[in-house]
Design a protein around this motif. Structure first.
Motif, mmCIF file in Angstrom:
data_model
loop_
_atom_site.group_PDB
_atom_site.id
_atom_site.type_symbol
_atom_site.label_atom_id
_atom_site.label_comp_id
_atom_site.label_asym_id
_atom_site.label_seq_id
_atom_site.Cartn_x
_atom_site.Cartn_y
_atom_site.Cartn_z
ATOM 1 N N SER A 9 0.754 -1.067 0.054
ATOM 2 C CA SER A 9 0.010 0.148 -0.125
ATOM 3 C C SER A 9 0.871 1.350 -0.019
ATOM 4 O O SER A 9 0.374 2.242 -0.698
ATOM 5 C CB SER A 9 -0.875 0.188 1.125
ATOM 6 O OG SER A 9 -0.285 -0.283 2.470
ATOM 7 N N GLN A 10 1.937 1.223 0.650
ATOM 8 C CA GLN A 10 2.858 2.428 0.809
ATOM 9 C C GLN A 10 3.870 2.724 -0.279
ATOM 10 O O GLN A 10 3.972 3.638 -0.733
ATOM 11 C CB GLN A 10 3.509 2.396 2.103
ATOM 12 C CG GLN A 10 2.665 2.368 3.376
ATOM 13 C CD GLN A 10 2.152 3.600 3.854
ATOM 14 O OE1 GLN A 10 2.909 4.756 3.657
ATOM 15 N NE2 GLN A 10 1.002 3.980 4.321
ATOM 16 N N ASN A 11 4.496 1.581 -0.659
ATOM 17 C CA ASN A 11 5.157 1.333 -1.597
ATOM 18 C C ASN A 11 5.296 0.239 -2.745
ATOM 19 O O ASN A 11 6.234 -0.788 -2.877
ATOM 20 C CB ASN A 11 6.855 1.352 -0.780
ATOM 21 C CG ASN A 11 6.939 1.897 0.479
ATOM 22 O OD1 ASN A 11 7.178 3.129 0.440
ATOM 23 N ND2 ASN A 11 6.933 1.107 1.593
#
Ligand SMILES: NC(=O)c1ccc[n+]([C@@H]2O[C@H](COP(=O)([O-])OP(=O)(O)OC[C@H]3O[C@@H](n4cnc5c(N)ncnc54)[C@H](O)[C@@H]3O)[C@@H](O)[C@H]2O)c1
Length: 364
Positions: A9-11
């Motif tokens: 989700s972040q990276n």
């Protein structure tokens, strides 16, 4: 060229897989609008074989914007980081810089940690050049160095922007290095399902000979499995521990053997010990043990373990990062696709598993 998307989700990032795709890297960097301020960390042996090719793809490469490191466990160290940080600072690399790591797992782990820590984090691209680093270490974001006699004990979770796997680099790998990569592939065989496990068993010989079709299928499968595990548990608080099958034993074996054994060979020996412990603790039957052992037997003649000291191995296992409340937590198997996490065992059972598990690698 094939692509696996690691949908964190972040990276989120892509893993590109193909033969002869290294020359597309510059274009991929432009597509991602990554900085032109690049620093190359290159494996010494890769540089010996491919300096011309790397320089042709990146004409700006000089001794000022690159460093060539020897891939030895003793170089997965603060000393190597010191050299990298010094050069980055001397050449005024800022926060908007990009590290491109070209090499096996050792280069990837050190370069990844340098990228994670320099100026609190700069961009990173992995170009894994060994089978092992392609199927395992380049994906998932574990970076780090060894300290004292403990492996990977200082590190960070740090995801790359992109991973580019060009299988044409494997042509110069020794037979031993290919088998080392197969060590981690076998792990994925047990983590996956009977379909992939049986495919592996059937195509082990072709994989050893780097057959194009088998190689691509195996890399894609392993990267997909690793990606899905990492997406569910990026920082290893739960399910990601499955990726450590055989590794509690393997890391202790590597240190006990003074790193004279290749990582993937130690993983095969570690999986062998884990299988005996799984049987001893009744997670698998003796029939299953014998069946699973066929794959280990097929590779065992290439792997040698010198005399070892069980008490030292046991003391090393007690330092494993997965341990809790001073208890060793093993990752064992209940069958193909059935991994047992946080298993505990008596010292005498562990000794039995090590003795039986290492027998085929020591008896020559
Ligand atoms: N970060 C992770 O998630 C993770 C996972 C698994 C393993 N690891 C780490 O990875 C390391 C092992 O990686 P590895 O097996 O890639 O070993 P490695 O980096 O030591 O490379 C093995 C050898 O192959 C040489 N080499 C590399 N590419 C080559 C090529 N294309 N042609 C010829 N020679 C080449 C290297 O110079 C070295 O001598 C270990 O330190 C292990 O702890 C990390």
């Amino acid at each position: 060229m094939k692509t696996v998307e690691i949908k964190l989700s972040q990276n989120p990032y892509k893993v590109l897989v193909g033969e002869g795709i290294f020359e597309n890297l510059s274009n991929e960097i432009s597509k991602k609008k990554l900085t032109q301020k690049r620093f190359f960390i290159i494996d010494k042996n890769v540089n010996l074989h491919y300096a011309g090719r790397i320089r042709a793809a990146f004409t700006e490469l000089t001794s000022g914007n690159s460093i060539v490191l020897e891939a030895k466990e003793s170089k997965k160290s603060f000393e190597s980081l010191f050299k990298i940080y010094s050069k980055l600072l001397k050449e005024n690399y800022g926060r908007d810089s990009l590290i491109i790591a070209i090499g096996g797992g050792i280069i990837g782990d050190v370069a990844g940690f340098a990228a994670a820590t320099y100026m609190r984090g700069i961009k990173l691209i992995h170009v894994p050049t060994t089978l092992l680093s392609s199927v395992d270490s380049s994906v998932g974001g574990k970076t780090g160095v060894n300290f004292g006699d403990t492996k990977n004990i200082v590190g960070a979770f740090y995801q790359p922007e992109l991973v580019l796997i060009d299988t044409s680099f494997f042509k110069t790998l020794s037979k031993g290095e290919v088998i080392s990569g197969i060590g981690e592939v076998i792990k994925y065989g047990f983590l996956s399902d009977t379909k992939f496990y049986n495919y592996l068993k059937k195509n082990l010989h072709k994989l050893q000979n780097l057959d194009d079709i088998v190689l691509e299928k195996v890399i894609m499968e392993c990267v997909k499995i690793k990606g899905s595990v990492v997406i569910s548990d990026e920082k290893e608080s739960g399910i990601r521990k499955v990726l450590n099958l055989g590794h509690t034993f393997a890391h202790a074996i590597e240190v006990d053997q003074n790193y004279k054994i290749k990582h993937g060979h130690a993983v095969i020996a570690g999986i062998s010990c884990a299988m005996y412990l799984s049987c001893k603790l009744n997670f698998i039957t003796e029939n299953a043990l014998n069946e699973y052992f066929e794959i280990i037997n097929a590779l065992s003649s290439e792997i040698k373990i010198a005399e070892y000291n069980f008490n030292k191995l046991y003391a090393l296992m007690r330092r494993d990062k997965k341990n809790r409340e001073s208890k060793i937590k093993f990752v064992l198997i209940g069958g193909v696709g059935e991994i047992v996490l946080d298993a505990e065992a008596n010292k005498s059972d562990v000794e039995y598993a090590v003795k039986c598990g290492l027998k085929i690698f020591t008896k020559r």
